[in-house]
Motif scaffolding. Structure first.
Motif, PDB file in Angstrom:
ATOM      1  N   VAL A  77      53.722 -11.350  -4.157  1.00  0.00           N
ATOM      2  CA  VAL A  77      53.688 -11.540  -5.612  1.00  0.00           C
ATOM      3  C   VAL A  77      54.003 -10.222  -6.288  1.00  0.00           C
ATOM      4  CG1 VAL A  77      52.112 -11.965  -7.534  1.00  0.00           C
ATOM      5  CG2 VAL A  77      52.087 -13.481  -5.575  1.00  0.00           C
ATOM      6  N   MET A  78      54.808 -10.278  -7.320  1.00  0.00           N
ATOM      7  CA  MET A  78      55.125  -9.056  -8.073  1.00  0.00           C
ATOM      8  C   MET A  78      55.159  -9.374  -9.561  1.00  0.00           C
ATOM      9  SD  MET A  78      58.437  -9.807  -9.105  1.00  0.00           S
ATOM     10  CE  MET A  78      59.351  -8.319  -9.396  1.00  0.00           C
ATOM     11  N   ARG A  79      55.197  -8.328 -10.353  1.00  0.00           N
ATOM     12  CA  ARG A  79      55.320  -8.499 -11.797  1.00  0.00           C
ATOM     13  C   ARG A  79      56.549  -7.733 -12.277  1.00  0.00           C
ATOM     14  NH1 ARG A  79      49.221  -7.169 -13.713  1.00  0.00           N
ATOM     15  NH2 ARG A  79      49.490  -5.442 -12.258  1.00  0.00           N
ATOM     16  N   LEU A  80      57.107  -8.151 -13.385  1.00  0.00           N
ATOM     17  CA  LEU A  80      58.320  -7.507 -13.891  1.00  0.00           C
ATOM     18  C   LEU A  80      57.985  -6.140 -14.492  1.00  0.00           C
ATOM     19  CD1 LEU A  80      60.166 -10.473 -15.657  1.00  0.00           C
ATOM     20  CD2 LEU A  80      60.598  -9.545 -13.387  1.00  0.00           C
ATOM     21  N   LYS A  81      58.822  -5.163 -14.182  1.00  0.00           N
ATOM     22  CA  LYS A  81      58.713  -3.812 -14.748  1.00  0.00           C
ATOM     23  C   LYS A  81      57.281  -3.264 -14.630  1.00  0.00           C
ATOM     24  CE  LYS A  81      62.554  -4.482 -17.953  1.00  0.00           C
ATOM     25  NZ  LYS A  81      63.120  -4.262 -19.260  1.00  0.00           N
ATOM     26  N   GLU A  82      56.719  -3.441 -13.469  1.00  0.00           N
ATOM     27  CA  GLU A  82      55.336  -3.039 -13.266  1.00  0.00           C
ATOM     28  C   GLU A  82      55.134  -1.545 -13.495  1.00  0.00           C
ATOM     29  OE1 GLU A  82      52.028  -4.931 -10.316  1.00  0.00           O
ATOM     30  OE2 GLU A  82      54.115  -5.137  -9.750  1.00  0.00           O
ATOM     31  N   GLU A  83      56.206  -0.788 -13.275  1.00  0.00           N
ATOM     32  CA  GLU A  83      56.109   0.668 -13.402  1.00  0.00           C
ATOM     33  C   GLU A  83      55.791   1.112 -14.833  1.00  0.00           C
ATOM     34  OE1 GLU A  83      58.793  -1.050 -12.982  1.00  0.00           O
ATOM     35  OE2 GLU A  83      60.336  -0.364 -14.370  1.00  0.00           O
ATOM     36  N   LEU A  84      56.000   0.228 -15.796  1.00  0.00           N
ATOM     37  CA  LEU A  84      55.721   0.600 -17.194  1.00  0.00           C
ATOM     38  C   LEU A  84      54.223   0.599 -17.504  1.00  0.00           C
ATOM     39  CD1 LEU A  84      58.509  -1.411 -19.077  1.00  0.00           C
ATOM     40  CD2 LEU A  84      58.490   1.011 -18.510  1.00  0.00           C
ATOM     41  N   GLY A  85      53.444  -0.026 -16.643  1.00  0.00           N
ATOM     42  CA  GLY A  85      51.993  -0.036 -16.855  1.00  0.00           C
ATOM     43  C   GLY A  85      51.535  -1.019 -17.918  1.00  0.00           C
ATOM     44  N   THR A  86      52.381  -1.994 -18.209  1.00  0.00           N
ATOM     45  CA  THR A  86      52.012  -2.963 -19.240  1.00  0.00           C
ATOM     46  C   THR A  86      51.040  -4.031 -18.709  1.00  0.00           C
ATOM     47  OG1 THR A  86      54.014  -4.163 -18.667  1.00  0.00           O
ATOM     48  CG2 THR A  86      54.133  -2.718 -20.575  1.00  0.00           C
ATOM     49  N   LYS A  87      50.904  -4.118 -17.426  1.00  0.00           N
ATOM     50  CA  LYS A  87      50.003  -5.081 -16.768  1.00  0.00           C
ATOM     51  C   LYS A  87      50.245  -6.518 -17.241  1.00  0.00           C
ATOM     52  CE  LYS A  87      46.448  -1.680 -15.904  1.00  0.00           C
ATOM     53  NZ  LYS A  87      45.091  -1.204 -16.203  1.00  0.00           N
ATOM     54  N   PRO A  88      51.402  -7.047 -16.918  1.00  0.00           N
ATOM     55  CA  PRO A  88      51.694  -8.422 -17.342  1.00  0.00           C
ATOM     56  C   PRO A  88      50.760  -9.424 -16.688  1.00  0.00           C
ATOM     57  CG  PRO A  88      53.664  -7.297 -16.522  1.00  0.00           C
ATOM     58  CD  PRO A  88      52.501  -6.453 -16.144  1.00  0.00           C
ATOM     59  N   LYS A  89      50.545 -10.541 -17.358  1.00  0.00           N
ATOM     60  CA  LYS A  89      49.730 -11.618 -16.800  1.00  0.00           C
ATOM     61  C   LYS A  89      50.614 -12.755 -16.293  1.00  0.00           C
ATOM     62  CE  LYS A  89      45.854 -11.362 -16.803  1.00  0.00           C
ATOM     63  NZ  LYS A  89      45.033 -10.678 -15.780  1.00  0.00           N
ATOM     64  N   VAL A  90      51.878 -12.459 -16.162  1.00  0.00           N
ATOM     65  CA  VAL A  90      52.786 -13.408 -15.527  1.00  0.00           C
ATOM     66  C   VAL A  90      53.219 -12.794 -14.203  1.00  0.00           C
ATOM     67  CG1 VAL A  90      55.015 -14.591 -15.664  1.00  0.00           C
ATOM     68  CG2 VAL A  90      53.580 -14.370 -17.704  1.00  0.00           C
ATOM     69  N   TYR A  91      52.977 -13.533 -13.142  1.00  0.00           N
ATOM     70  CA  TYR A  91      53.271 -13.051 -11.792  1.00  0.00           C
ATOM     71  C   TYR A  91      54.421 -13.866 -11.220  1.00  0.00           C
ATOM     72  CZ  TYR A  91      48.650 -10.879 -12.186  1.00  0.00           C
ATOM     73  OH  TYR A  91      47.580 -10.142 -12.608  1.00  0.00           O
ATOM     74  N   TYR A  92      55.200 -13.215 -10.396  1.00  0.00           N
ATOM     75  CA  TYR A  92      56.325 -13.898  -9.752  1.00  0.00           C
ATOM     76  C   TYR A  92      56.099 -13.933  -8.249  1.00  0.00           C
ATOM     77  CZ  TYR A  92      58.678 -13.764 -14.219  1.00  0.00           C
ATOM     78  OH  TYR A  92      58.998 -13.960 -15.531  1.00  0.00           O
TER      79      TYR A  92
END
Lengths: 395, 284
Positions: free
Chosen positions: B267-282
């Motif tokens: 599982v990963m998240r988009l643009k995780e390096e930005l530190g936005t901590k998305p709540k949508v996982y892929y």
């Protein structure tokens, strides 16, 4: 009335009428006839807004140099600079107001301002700055000399804050690689000073109301060095930003620069920014062409035009690279495009607002009594001053 | 730890029928709004969910479980299985229909990417809703506090406060916000059709765009169908996904399907390096 003003007045009035057509269209159809969208959410109006507000701050530098630092050579230019600062600030704010989706809610910027938002801070700072400009105008009109120095210091501090703040407005957006940089506040501030110095140089040469005396030549010389100095500083900052960020090979930045150099707006960069805004002014300001005051005026106008193009390019290019390469094609609609060219309504309103600012400036220098050349200083002979005393028989 | 059960083909027909019946019950007996427009009291009107292993039924039950908790104890998240997404865009259209989105406004486009060179080619479909970031860059830039993070993690826009400056649009690194320019599909025809001026119920309130009223002029974005959630229904994109590629639930519930899925390494998240901590996982 000046000959240049006589020629320009009908043209400007015609442009203001065209602008009124644009304003009517904006008010009657909402945002339907505007060409920006969701991926390019800001267009020519926002580009002009940041340019004009910066220009206002740059013009105020001249006011500060004269009133706070006591540079006498800028005595006449400082009055023009104050009028330029006021009119361009007003024009910039009108443009950004028209850009709002809900103009009727602008008051919320004062009553519900978010202290974490730079944009909210900017609105407050613009407001205080506008009040300072009006207070200075009042002080000059009423000959309250003691007000001018403290007001110009406060005004200049505000200029530094919002001049840099404008850059920060874009620089803090980490999502946009072409904008996200700590150098943006410096970049914006220097370009504001350059555009301000340029337009003040232009107005003092083109709309001169005084004799071409020694003081005028001193002023021209000072403004020439000022413009050249800021031109050099701008070149340095732009070169640093351009080379370092493109060398970093961040694909989104490289793509933005490729768009700037070779994209659909190549002409804006090469012809307007480089040709008109840089090369021609340098040619006009360095030997052997540096002798004539007219050359300074033309160079100042060219610089101002070039920087207007720079700001348009800056806004567009930051947005033109999509967040995901496949995003513009994922759901197709003109509002979901990364290609933008202003609509007729946008052009008309933008031109009209700028023309209105120019018109107000020209009327101001014609009508305001404290503009040099409008009236001779009120010198009364000593005998006249004694006359009432004699009449009263008290002496 | 429980594994997420992938439905077997033999179960699917039975589960589908149950789901249709449940859906009908939901559609007829429960709407996102009461007739008077007031928010529906969740617990009172929640439908009975039949037993079954269908992921939708399971998520529906988990949703009801979450709704029994105080709002600040819920943490909504979405998992999108990219290996299952076939790029049909049913979720995009369901979202448009649910929220009555006008032209040029989209909450959940599906990115369609091609890789490689013939004959070694591949295609990937990536639905892109709002990421409902835990560190949302769109929130602090708003000059009038019109966008904020709710206690359950959803980033909300108050259409009545938004002044339409669109500063939040470039602030979003996912391009998840779009602006409503006041367009209608039938604008320019003899008559703007009535279906376009029907209200939508985003954020549990009634919004009517006729007469350039909000959300016209506002920034808009996906809100995980909060109006449906509060009525006990899954987001429209989840229920319409024909391949069970989108999962939704409460990550504060360790038994939930989404909690199981996001605990896995694929599982990963988009643009995780930005530190936005998305709540949508892929899920890959």
């Amino acid at each position: 009335m000046l000959k240049a003003t006589k020629v320009l007045l009908p043209i400007l009035i015609a442009l203001v009428v065209l602008g009124a057509i644009g304003a009517w269209d904006r008010l009657s159809t909402g945002k339907l006839s505007l060409n920006f969208g969701s991926y390019i959410p800001w267009g020519i109006w926002v580009g002009l807004y940041i340019y004009l507000v910066g220009l206002s701050g740059g013009a105020f530098l001249i006011v500060f140099l004269h009133h706070a630092l006591g540079i006498r050579a800028l005595r006449r230019a400082s009055v023009y600079a104050l009028l330029v600062a006021l009119t361009t600030l007003g024009a910039g704010l009108v443009l950004v107001l028209a850009d709002l989706g809900h103009m009727d809610r602008f008051w919320r910027l004062y009553t519900f301002a978010n202290p974490r938002s730079i944009l909210a801070w900017m609105v407050w700072i613009y407001t205080v700055y506008a009040l300072v400009l009006l207070a200075m105008l009042y002080a000059i009109a009423k000959e309250k000399q003691g007000w001018l120095k403290p007001l110009s210091v406060v005004g200049f501090l505000l200029v530094i804050t919002f001049g840099g703040g404008e850059g920060a407005l874009f620089g803090v957006l980490g999502s946009k690689a072409a904008w996200s940089s700590g150098v943006q506040p410096i970049r914006f501030l220097f370009s504001a000073f350059l555009s301000g110095a340029g337009i003040v140089a232009f107005t003092t040469v083109a709309f001169r109301r005084w004799q071409a005396d020694q003081e005028h030549h001193g002023q021209v010389e000072f403004l020439r060095y000022l413009v050249l100095g800021f031109l050099a500083l701008n070149l340095l900052v732009e070169f640093a930003e351009f080379t370092v960020t493109s060398y970093s090979s961040t694909p989104a930045i490289v793509e933005a620069y490729d768009l700037m150099l070779f994209g659909s707006y190549w002409w804006l960069f090469w012809l307007v920014q480089i040709g008109i805004g840089l090369v021609l002014p340098i040619v006009l300001l360095v030997p052997p062409c540096d002798g004539k005051p007219a050359n300074l005026g033309i160079a100042g106008l060219f610089i101002a035009l070039g920087l207007a193009g720079t700001k348009q390019n800056f806004v567009y290019l930051g947005l033109a690279v999509p967040d995901f390469r496949a995003l513009p094609d994922a759901f197709v609609h003109p509002r979901l495009s990364t290609v933008y060219f202003p609509s007729l309504t946008e052009w008309l309103f933008a031109i009209g607002v700028v023309a209105a600012a120019a018109l107000v400036f020209l009327i101001a220098i014609e009508k305001l009594p404290f503009v040099e050349g409008r009236r001779a200083p009120p010198v009364r002979p000593a005998s006249a001053r004694l006359e009432p005393l004699r009449e009263g028989g008290g002496a | 730890m429980k594994r997420a059960r992938v439905p077997k083909r033999s179960d699917e027909r039975r589960d589908f029928l149950k789901l249709v019946l449940t859906g009908a019950a939901v559609a007829t007996g429960l709407s996102a709004r009461n007739a008077d427009g007031a928010p529906a009291p969740a617990e009172k009107q929640l439908p009975e969910i039949p037993a079954g292993d269908n992921p939708l039924l399971r998520m529906q039950r988990e949703l009801q479980r979450a709704l029994k908790k105080p709002v600040e104890q819920r943490r909504w998240a979405m998992v999108i299985d990219l290996s299952k997404c076939i790029g049909c865009s049913a979720c995009t259209i369901a979202c448009v229909a649910e929220n009555k989105l006008p032209p040029g406004v989209v909450y959940r486009p599906v990115l369609d990417e091609e890789f490689g060179e013939y004959p070694n080619v591949a295609r990937r479909f990536t639905p892109r809703p709002c990421m409902q970031c835990d560190n949302p860059p769109c929130v602090p830039v708003c000059p009038v506090k019109a966008t904020y993070k709710r206690p359950d993690g959803i980033v909300e826009i108050d259409y009545n406060k938004c002044i339409g400056c669109r500063y939040c649009l470039p602030a979003c690194p996912y391009g998840a916000r779009t602006a409503d320019f006041g367009e209608f599909f039938t604008l320019g025809t003899p008559k703007v059709e009535a279906y376009e001026t029907q209200p939508n119920f985003e954020y549990g309130r009634e919004w009517n765009r006729a007469g350039n009223k909000s959300p016209v002029g506002n920034a808009r974005k996906c809100h995980f169908c909060i109006h449906r959630l509060e009525a006990g229904m899954l987001p429209a994109c989840v229920t319409t996904c024909i391949g069970y590629a989108t999962y939704f639930g409460d990550t504060n519930d360790s038994e939930s399907l989404v909690s199981e899925l996001i605990a896995k390494p694929n599982v990963m998240r988009l643009k995780e390096e930005l530190g936005t901590k998305p709540k949508v996982y892929y899920r890959m």
